[in-house]
Design a protein around this motif. Structure first.
Motif, mmCIF file in Angstrom:
data_model
loop_
_atom_site.group_PDB
_atom_site.id
_atom_site.type_symbol
_atom_site.label_atom_id
_atom_site.label_comp_id
_atom_site.label_asym_id
_atom_site.label_seq_id
_atom_site.Cartn_x
_atom_site.Cartn_y
_atom_site.Cartn_z
ATOM 1 N N ARG A 110 0.685 9.550 3.627
ATOM 2 C CA ARG A 110 1.548 8.405 3.312
ATOM 3 C C ARG A 110 2.956 8.608 3.854
ATOM 4 N N ARG A 111 3.563 9.746 3.568
ATOM 5 C CA ARG A 111 4.928 9.979 4.030
ATOM 6 C C ARG A 111 4.986 10.116 5.548
ATOM 7 N N ARG A 147 -1.027 6.139 -3.572
ATOM 8 C CA ARG A 147 -0.759 7.504 -3.147
ATOM 9 C C ARG A 147 -1.976 8.019 -2.394
ATOM 10 N N PHE A 148 -1.797 8.342 -1.131
ATOM 11 C CA PHE A 148 -2.910 8.796 -0.305
ATOM 12 C C PHE A 148 -2.389 9.815 0.702
ATOM 13 N N ALA A 159 0.829 -1.207 0.000
ATOM 14 C CA ALA A 159 0.000 0.000 0.000
ATOM 15 C C ALA A 159 0.865 1.259 0.000
ATOM 16 N N PHE A 160 1.913 1.290 0.817
ATOM 17 C CA PHE A 160 2.781 2.470 0.855
ATOM 18 C C PHE A 160 3.580 2.623 -0.434
ATOM 19 N N SER A 161 3.917 1.525 -1.087
ATOM 20 C CA SER A 161 4.751 1.586 -2.281
ATOM 21 C C SER A 161 3.961 1.922 -3.537
ATOM 22 N N GLY A 167 2.978 8.676 7.611
ATOM 23 C CA GLY A 167 2.804 7.334 8.161
ATOM 24 C C GLY A 167 4.081 6.526 8.151
ATOM 25 N N LEU A 168 4.861 6.644 7.076
ATOM 26 C CA LEU A 168 6.135 5.925 7.019
ATOM 27 C C LEU A 168 7.097 6.412 8.085
ATOM 28 N N TYR A 188 9.042 -2.116 2.378
ATOM 29 C CA TYR A 188 8.704 -0.993 1.505
ATOM 30 C C TYR A 188 9.864 -0.663 0.564
#
Length: 295
Positions: A116-117, A112-113, A107-109, A119-120, A177
């Motif tokens: 996202r950044r 795009r939501f 989902a992170f890779s 959250g990582l 990821y």
């Protein structure tokens, strides 16, 4: 015609040592340094004296009575139950970490939501604090859950697995990821053109290509969950539900009845599952650790 003088063996030895020989010497020294504790524990496990002082001479006595006592003659300390509990907890934790971490990494890779950044970064920052700091909170939380859902509360293996999953998903998701980013996005686009959704693309196309990192994450999760002591000793209080790390400590926890050779025998047997799993996944581990850092 005059013949050229032959090179002296000493000169060739110096040249070899300056080029690569010193690396072999350092490797041998470190190999002996790392192998000696393992050999000493194995020698202690074969000594029936019960103390480490009587095991200073390596393999002075070879007796398998410690292994027999572990498996058959200690009903108050069920080693077989600890061994099976450890295997179940380790395998379930490893498989669940791989599956859930792969879903999150995909989902992170690929998607795009919003957030996202952030959250990582949050996943990475949370892992900087060791799980040991949350032992009291984990105990109180599981104790409260026991009043509502006893099956996943305190003194349950499912509750311990859930705690391990919460502590392992962050760093493993970030590790996977980086590997998922090495898979070309054109594969996803081609699958989308053919009518495949995200679920079908993930299970049939992406997962077979990221097998190395799945093996790495599964192995690391298995080793960490089977060797963890602090959280397991707090969550599991029933001796029949404890893991090897908690159960084996009972052999040396009391100064008047510490049996170090029995503990060494248990440590040798406890090392068999991680070693067997590592040898089985070795070819995936090497490629997974190197490729996961490339973006």
């Amino acid at each position: 015609m005059s013949q050229l003088p032959a090179r002296r063996p000493r000169f060739r030895l110096r040249k070899w040592f300056a080029a690569t020989g010193w690396r072999h010497v350092i490797g041998i020294v470190f190999a002996v340094f790392c192998a000696f504790p393992l050999v000493y524990v194995l020698s202690s496990s074969l000594n029936p004296n019960g103390t480490l002082l009587g095991s200073n001479t390596l393999f002075s006595k070879v007796d398998f009575s410690n292994y027999v006592n572990l498996l058959f003659n200690l009903p108050q300390q069920p080693f077989v139950a600890w061994f099976l509990n450890t295997l179940v907890i380790g395998l379930v934790t490893g498989a669940s970490t791989v599956f859930l971490g792969a879903l999150a990494a995909y989902a992170f890779s690929r998607m795009r939501f919003a957030g996202r950044r952030v959250g990582l970064l949050t996943l990475l920052l949370v892992q900087m604090f060791p799980q040991l700091l949350a032992v009291v909170a984990i105990f109180l939380l599981l104790n409260a859950i026991s009043n509502i859902f006893p099956a996943i509360g305190l003194n349950t293996q499912i509750g311990l697995i859930l705690v391990y999953l919460g502590g392992a998903l962050g760093v493993n998701t970030y590790l996977m990821y980086g590997f998922f980013n090495t898979v070309p996005a054109s594969l996803d686009e081609a699958a989308k053109i053919d009518g495949a959704g995200h679920a079908r693309t993930f299970f049939t196309i992406i997962l077979p290509l990221v097998g190395p990192i799945l093996a790495v994450v599964g192995l690391l999760s298995f080793i960490s969950s089977t060797s963890e002591y602090v959280v397991a000793s707090v969550v599991l209080t029933d001796p029949t539900r404890q893991t090897l790390a908690v159960g084996l400590y009972s052999f040396i926890s009391q100064a008047t009845s510490a049996n170090w050779t029995l503990f060494s025998a248990g440590a040798v047997m406890a090392a068999i599952p991680p070693m067997a799993l590592f040898l089985y996944l070795q070819k995936y581990v090497i490629s997974g650790l190197t490729a996961g850092a490339v973006k």
